[in-house]
Scaffold this active site. Structure first.
Site, short mmCIF file in Angstrom:
data_model
loop_
_atom_site.label_atom_id
_atom_site.label_comp_id
_atom_site.label_asym_id
_atom_site.label_seq_id
_atom_site.Cartn_x
_atom_site.Cartn_y
_atom_site.Cartn_z
N LYS A 37 -73.62 -26.65 72.05
CA LYS A 37 -74.28 -26.43 70.80
C LYS A 37 -75.23 -27.72 70.58
O LYS A 37 -76.18 -27.55 69.92
CB LYS A 37 -73.06 -26.32 69.73
CG LYS A 37 -72.14 -25.29 69.90
CD LYS A 37 -71.62 -25.00 68.77
CE LYS A 37 -70.41 -26.34 68.35
NZ LYS A 37 -69.35 -26.42 69.53
N ARG A 112 -66.63 -23.07 60.63
CA ARG A 112 -65.91 -22.98 61.84
C ARG A 112 -64.54 -22.31 61.39
O ARG A 112 -63.71 -22.26 62.20
CB ARG A 112 -65.44 -24.31 62.43
CG ARG A 112 -66.41 -24.97 62.91
CD ARG A 112 -65.58 -26.23 63.93
NE ARG A 112 -66.64 -27.09 64.43
CZ ARG A 112 -66.46 -27.68 65.33
NH1 ARG A 112 -65.42 -27.87 65.99
NH2 ARG A 112 -67.25 -28.53 65.88
N ARG A 150 -66.90 -35.44 80.67
CA ARG A 150 -68.02 -36.07 79.77
C ARG A 150 -67.66 -37.56 79.40
O ARG A 150 -66.53 -38.00 79.32
CB ARG A 150 -67.87 -35.30 78.34
CG ARG A 150 -69.13 -35.74 77.38
CD ARG A 150 -69.22 -34.62 76.48
NE ARG A 150 -68.33 -34.61 75.73
CZ ARG A 150 -68.53 -33.63 74.32
NH1 ARG A 150 -69.62 -32.80 74.44
NH2 ARG A 150 -67.67 -33.56 73.62
N ARG A 183 -64.76 -40.13 74.96
CA ARG A 183 -64.74 -39.80 73.73
C ARG A 183 -63.14 -39.53 73.21
O ARG A 183 -62.50 -38.77 73.87
CB ARG A 183 -65.53 -38.87 73.14
CG ARG A 183 -66.13 -38.79 71.78
CD ARG A 183 -67.22 -37.96 71.26
NE ARG A 183 -66.62 -36.50 70.96
CZ ARG A 183 -67.05 -35.50 70.57
NH1 ARG A 183 -68.54 -35.57 70.55
NH2 ARG A 183 -66.66 -34.45 70.22
N ARG A 194 -58.57 -28.63 70.57
CA ARG A 194 -59.63 -28.10 70.20
C ARG A 194 -60.04 -26.81 70.51
O ARG A 194 -60.48 -25.97 69.86
CB ARG A 194 -60.82 -29.22 70.64
CG ARG A 194 -61.01 -30.63 69.92
CD ARG A 194 -61.58 -31.60 70.72
NE ARG A 194 -63.05 -31.36 70.89
CZ ARG A 194 -63.92 -31.87 71.72
NH1 ARG A 194 -63.18 -32.49 72.77
NH2 ARG A 194 -65.12 -31.41 71.93
P1 ADP Z 1 -66.87 -29.99 69.20
O1 ADP Z 1 -67.69 -28.86 68.84
O2 ADP Z 1 -67.14 -30.28 70.84
O3 ADP Z 1 -65.42 -29.94 69.00
P2 ADP Z 1 -67.90 -31.67 67.18
O4 ADP Z 1 -68.50 -32.91 67.11
O5 ADP Z 1 -68.59 -30.52 66.57
O6 ADP Z 1 -67.36 -31.21 68.49
O7 ADP Z 1 -66.47 -31.84 66.07
C1 ADP Z 1 -65.62 -32.90 66.41
C2 ADP Z 1 -64.45 -32.59 65.31
O8 ADP Z 1 -64.99 -32.68 64.17
C3 ADP Z 1 -63.68 -31.65 65.41
O9 ADP Z 1 -62.75 -31.42 66.34
C4 ADP Z 1 -62.93 -31.59 63.96
O10 ADP Z 1 -61.89 -32.30 64.00
C5 ADP Z 1 -64.32 -32.02 63.14
N1 ADP Z 1 -65.15 -31.06 62.75
C6 ADP Z 1 -66.34 -30.94 62.85
N2 ADP Z 1 -66.95 -29.88 62.33
C7 ADP Z 1 -65.92 -28.98 61.66
C8 ADP Z 1 -65.94 -28.24 60.74
N3 ADP Z 1 -66.89 -27.54 60.41
N4 ADP Z 1 -64.72 -27.80 60.21
C9 ADP Z 1 -63.54 -28.59 60.25
N5 ADP Z 1 -63.56 -29.77 60.92
C10 ADP Z 1 -64.85 -30.10 61.75
#
Ligand code: ADP
Length: 240
Positions: A37, A112, A150, A183, A194
């Protein structure tokens, strides 16, 4: 292969965000962690001249600053758990009010949960924003390989992958010479969490998008390189 899932026709060029156009436009990049994404959002944002709005990046920035939002979300992010809806909803609402988002934007990692999707609809509906959802579909094993492999440069943020995009010298950033790191949330037990959150809370949104009549496209993004996936998406959204 890409498949048009819902909607009477593909998006015409005139509907793509254009500084002169009156119709604002939201592209939602939807998919599991590791589906690409972030990479696709960046490419699309550049091609369309609209901002990429990544809730993950915004939250990490708050954590880096150590402010009130950062303190609230840090532990959850480290554990791979979604942060509270009201926190991300507020961040997105504030970000969408910025002038650079007036004509269109790419949403990366938001919504999400169903509550977030409903809030987003409430924000976009009154502004007459047209919404298109691009669902990046990636095989489970590919996702695991991407996330566990990664590595990131702690200085410039460049992402590598030990198998698909290795640095010239193993473990060292090509640009900065810094030692690459994993990370926090790319550790194996956190990856599991996740993916679990995605299955339980996020994947069901596909039904919500269908129920609410959003234009939804599925793209197989397992084996193609990022440029090829980008070409597929561009082809879809530029189709007359
Ligand atoms: P990925 O999609 O690879 O998990 P992101 O960088 O999008 O990575 O998200 C990292 C973390 O940030 C998530 O595991 C969550 O804790 C938080 N997060 C990001 N976007 C949201 C969202 N829309 N709602 C709730 N938590 C979020």
């Amino acid at each position: 292969m890409s498949e048009r899932v819902k909607g009477p026709r593909a998006i015409g060029v005139s509907q793509i965000p254009d500084p002169k156009s009156q119709a604002p436009f939201a592209l939602i990049l939807f998919g599991s962690p590791g589906s690409g994404k972030g990479t696709q959002s960046k490419l699309l944002a550049k091609a369309l001249g609209v901002p990429q709005i990544s809730t993950g990046d915004m939250l990490r920035e708050h954590v880096r600053k150590g402010n009130a939002v950062g303190t609230k979300v840090e532990a959850k992010m480290k554990a791979g758990i979604l942060v509270k809806d009201y926190v991300v909803n507020q961040l997105v609402e504030e970000r969408l009010a910025q002038p650079d988002a007036a004509n269109g934007f790419i949403l990366d990692g938001y919504p999400r949960t169903r509550a977030q999707a409903e809030t987003l609809c409430g924000m976009l509906g009154p502004r007459g924003v047209q919404t298109v959802v691009i669902h990046l579909v990636v095989d489970y094993n590919v996702i695991i390989a991407r996330l566990t492999g990664r590595r990131q440069c702690p200085v410039c943020g460049t992402l590598y992958n030990v198998t698909s995009k290795p640095p010239k010298v193993p473990g060292v950033c090509d640009l900065e010479g810094a030692k690459l790191i994993v990370r926090d949330d790319d550790r194996e037990e956190v990856i599991r969490e996740r993916l679990d959150e995605y299955e339980k809370q996020t994947r069901p949104l596909i039904d919500y998008f269908r129920e609410t009549g959003k234009r939804l496209y599925e793209i197989d993004a397992s084996h193609d390189n990022p440029q090829t996936v980008f070409g597929k998406i561009e082809g879809l959204i530029r189709e007359p």
